[in-house]
Write an enzyme that holds these catalytic residues in place. Structure first.
Site, PDB file in Angstrom:
ATOM      1  N   PHE A 199      24.009  33.850  40.201  1.00 51.60           N
ATOM      2  CA  PHE A 199      24.071  33.573  38.885  1.00 51.60           C
ATOM      3  C   PHE A 199      22.582  33.487  38.233  1.00 51.60           C
ATOM      4  O   PHE A 199      22.248  34.215  37.375  1.00 51.60           O
ATOM      5  CB  PHE A 199      24.691  32.110  38.504  1.00 51.60           C
ATOM      6  CG  PHE A 199      24.326  31.214  37.201  1.00 51.60           C
ATOM      7  CD1 PHE A 199      24.253  31.804  36.037  1.00 51.60           C
ATOM      8  CD2 PHE A 199      24.018  29.931  37.640  1.00 51.60           C
ATOM      9  CE1 PHE A 199      23.571  30.898  35.126  1.00 51.60           C
ATOM     10  CE2 PHE A 199      23.452  29.196  36.421  1.00 51.60           C
ATOM     11  CZ  PHE A 199      23.291  29.773  35.289  1.00 51.60           C
TER      12      PHE A 199
ATOM     13  N   ASP B 183      20.210  39.803  49.418  1.00 54.98           N
ATOM     14  CA  ASP B 183      21.257  38.937  49.148  1.00 54.98           C
ATOM     15  C   ASP B 183      22.581  39.364  50.141  1.00 54.98           C
ATOM     16  O   ASP B 183      22.760  40.612  50.546  1.00 54.98           O
ATOM     17  CB  ASP B 183      22.215  39.075  47.719  1.00 54.98           C
ATOM     18  CG  ASP B 183      22.949  37.882  47.258  1.00 54.98           C
ATOM     19  OD1 ASP B 183      23.864  37.517  48.087  1.00 54.98           O
ATOM     20  OD2 ASP B 183      22.603  37.522  46.210  1.00 54.98           O
TER      21      ASP B 183
ATOM     22  N   ILE C 249      19.120  35.372  54.685  1.00 56.04           N
ATOM     23  CA  ILE C 249      17.758  34.840  54.897  1.00 56.04           C
ATOM     24  C   ILE C 249      17.878  34.190  56.288  1.00 56.04           C
ATOM     25  O   ILE C 249      16.633  33.905  56.607  1.00 56.04           O
ATOM     26  CB  ILE C 249      17.628  33.956  53.814  1.00 56.04           C
ATOM     27  CG1 ILE C 249      18.760  32.586  53.605  1.00 56.04           C
ATOM     28  CG2 ILE C 249      17.202  34.658  52.355  1.00 56.04           C
ATOM     29  CD1 ILE C 249      18.046  31.619  52.673  1.00 56.04           C
TER      30      ILE C 249
ATOM     31  N   SER D 157      15.817  20.991  43.752  1.00 57.10           N
ATOM     32  CA  SER D 157      17.038  20.718  43.159  1.00 57.10           C
ATOM     33  C   SER D 157      16.736  19.041  42.543  1.00 57.10           C
ATOM     34  O   SER D 157      16.299  18.154  43.319  1.00 57.10           O
ATOM     35  CB  SER D 157      18.232  20.480  44.014  1.00 57.10           C
ATOM     36  OG  SER D 157      19.218  19.943  43.507  1.00 57.10           O
TER      37      SER D 157
ATOM     38  N   TYR E 247      23.428  18.287  51.106  1.00 56.31           N
ATOM     39  CA  TYR E 247      22.862  19.331  50.282  1.00 56.31           C
ATOM     40  C   TYR E 247      21.287  18.665  49.632  1.00 56.31           C
ATOM     41  O   TYR E 247      20.229  19.437  49.857  1.00 56.31           O
ATOM     42  CB  TYR E 247      23.618  19.818  48.994  1.00 56.31           C
ATOM     43  CG  TYR E 247      23.058  20.445  47.973  1.00 56.31           C
ATOM     44  CD1 TYR E 247      22.701  21.930  48.242  1.00 56.31           C
ATOM     45  CD2 TYR E 247      22.448  20.001  46.721  1.00 56.31           C
ATOM     46  CE1 TYR E 247      22.192  22.570  47.258  1.00 56.31           C
ATOM     47  CE2 TYR E 247      21.759  20.803  45.930  1.00 56.31           C
ATOM     48  CZ  TYR E 247      21.714  22.088  46.080  1.00 56.31           C
ATOM     49  OH  TYR E 247      21.105  22.827  45.075  1.00 56.31           O
TER      50      TYR E 247
ATOM     51  N   LYS F 119      17.569  20.321  50.389  1.00 59.99           N
ATOM     52  CA  LYS F 119      16.347  20.549  49.359  1.00 59.99           C
ATOM     53  C   LYS F 119      15.127  19.995  49.276  1.00 59.99           C
ATOM     54  O   LYS F 119      13.906  20.384  49.028  1.00 59.99           O
ATOM     55  CB  LYS F 119      17.264  20.452  48.054  1.00 59.99           C
ATOM     56  CG  LYS F 119      18.523  21.323  47.753  1.00 59.99           C
ATOM     57  CD  LYS F 119      18.385  23.007  48.074  1.00 59.99           C
ATOM     58  CE  LYS F 119      17.564  23.754  47.128  1.00 59.99           C
ATOM     59  NZ  LYS F 119      17.535  24.889  47.287  1.00 59.99           N
TER      60      LYS F 119
ATOM     61  N   ASN G 218      35.812  13.822  36.319  1.00 58.29           N
ATOM     62  CA  ASN G 218      35.746  13.014  37.449  1.00 58.29           C
ATOM     63  C   ASN G 218      34.888  11.478  36.999  1.00 58.29           C
ATOM     64  O   ASN G 218      33.686  11.417  36.406  1.00 58.29           O
ATOM     65  CB  ASN G 218      34.816  13.618  38.540  1.00 58.29           C
ATOM     66  CG  ASN G 218      35.297  14.748  39.210  1.00 58.29           C
ATOM     67  OD1 ASN G 218      36.541  14.824  39.597  1.00 58.29           O
ATOM     68  ND2 ASN G 218      34.434  15.616  39.463  1.00 58.29           N
TER      69      ASN G 218
ATOM     70  N   ARG H 105      24.146  14.436  32.256  1.00 65.66           N
ATOM     71  CA  ARG H 105      23.367  15.280  32.961  1.00 65.66           C
ATOM     72  C   ARG H 105      22.510  15.743  32.047  1.00 65.66           C
ATOM     73  O   ARG H 105      22.635  15.702  30.700  1.00 65.66           O
ATOM     74  CB  ARG H 105      24.174  16.201  33.647  1.00 65.66           C
ATOM     75  CG  ARG H 105      25.207  15.910  34.795  1.00 65.66           C
ATOM     76  CD  ARG H 105      24.397  15.813  36.005  1.00 65.66           C
ATOM     77  NE  ARG H 105      25.169  15.189  37.188  1.00 65.66           N
ATOM     78  CZ  ARG H 105      25.462  13.779  37.400  1.00 65.66           C
ATOM     79  NH1 ARG H 105      25.119  12.962  36.481  1.00 65.66           N
ATOM     80  NH2 ARG H 105      26.600  13.665  38.415  1.00 65.66           N
TER      81      ARG H 105
END
Length: 352
Positions: A20, A40, A66, A129, A153, A157, A214, A221
């Site tokens: 994206f 990729d 990667i 992030s 996650y 990061k 949720n 955000r």
């Protein structure tokens, strides 16, 4: 104006360039006349995202991973800059499968960073992030103050940031991490178990299905349109180190923070928030999506919204301070969430 600075006459590697954000960067860099390499493995990226790029003689696609050091070395050969977007995103995915998330986001990151250091690229810009802020309740989020990580996650990061600083110190490679805050926009995938909230809700509403929020919808955000991210990546790549050093001295002194590199002979290793600097809760977001989509289909405004349980690992509120980016990079985000949703819903209506 400074915020008009762009990458020109350069060779750039975009890892995750079929994704994206990556594909949007690829197209813009090619439009500016650059030579662009995309690495990729298509685990989450889409070949369709590269349709325009593949028609450009200055574009090279390397299908690789990667996690394979030889692929990293091949991809970065002769490049001036690396814009590292490749990663396995999603908090829920990392909770379900922490091993693969760690393997890609840390193992792959270190391999790519080492290959870039060996190639002596001018600068390594990478996607960090906002999840790094973890359970910190402070708002807005300021780069030097983080909390405890809430997911595998988020840990990966943050570890990337530590590795970037370490490689700058040890190997002299300039690094800049961009802590993305809930990026959205054209090409963001609405399908799959880990689809982001905006494309997922758009797809549901277009099908006259009820989106599921949720929790009670008060979680908020700092939603960030992809055009702001493109601007930040370019500024992070081309802003003069001496200019940043001078502005960093002023910024850190004014904010009574420890100057991480500018007071010494240390190599550039900085982290910046990339956001718009405005908070939107999920109820407001859903209302805005319905309002924009109803311009194409009036019946969408009558689709009900459903509330479900709060999701494990979610951060309740997120709002970025973008003052550091403004001061050191000249970052000046042009697209508010309202502007971004208008453009994004138009794109989704025409493409899904």
């Amino acid at each position: 104006m400074e915020n008009r600075r762009i990458i020109e006459k350069s060779k750039i590697l975009v890892t995750g360039g079929a994704g994206f954000i990556g594909s949007n960067l690829v197209d813009r860099l090619l439009d500016q006349g650059n030579e662009v390499v995309c690495l990729d493995n298509f685990a989450t990226g889409k070949r369709d995202n590269l349709d325009l790029a593949l028609q450009n003689e200055k574009f090279t696609l390397i299908e690789g991973d990667i996690r394979n050091y030889e692929d990293c070395v091949k991809a970065v050969k002769g490049c001036d800059y690396v814009l590292h977007q490749a990663a396995l995103g999603s908090v829920p995915r990392s909770i379900k499968d922490p091993m693969t998330t760690t393997d890609v986001n840390i193992g792959g990151f270190v391999k790519m960073l080492h290959a870039a250091a060996e190639e002596k690229v001018k600068r390594f810009v990478y996607a960090a992030s906002s999840s790094t802020y973890g359970d910190s309740k402070a708002l807005p989020k300021v780069e030097h103050r983080i909390g405890n990580a809430l997911s595998p996650y988020a840990i990966t990061k943050y570890v990337d940031e530590l590795y970037a600083k370490n490689f700058s110190d040890l190997y002299g490679i300039e690094t800049i991490g961009l802590r993305y805050f809930n990026v959205f926009g054209r090409r963001q995938d609405p399908n799959g178990a880990y689809a982001a909230v905006i494309p997922l809700f758009v797809k549901k509403l277009m099908s006259h299905e009820s989106p599921v929020i949720n929790g009670d919808g008060t979680y908020s955000r700092d939603f960030t349109y992809v055009e702001n991210v493109i601007q930040a990546n370019q500024l992070a790549a081309v802003t003069c180190t001496d200019r940043m050093k001078e502005r960093a001295q002023e910024y850190y002194k004014e904010h009574e923070q420890k100057n991480t590199w500018a007071d010494s002979n240390g190599v550039l290793a900085e982290v910046f928030n990339v956001a718009f600097g405005e908070r939107t809760d999920l109820n407001e977001l859903t209302h805005s999506l319905k309002e924009n989509l109803s311009k194409f289909d009036g019946s969408i405004v009558f689709v009900d919204i459903v509330h479900g349980p709060t999701r494990a690992g979610d951060i309740p509120h997120s709002l970025a301070s973008i003052e550091k980016g403004r001061s050191l990079l000249g970052y000046d985000p042009r697209f508010s969430i309202r502007d971004g949703i208008k453009e994004a819903t138009e794109w989704y209506w025409e493409n899904i």
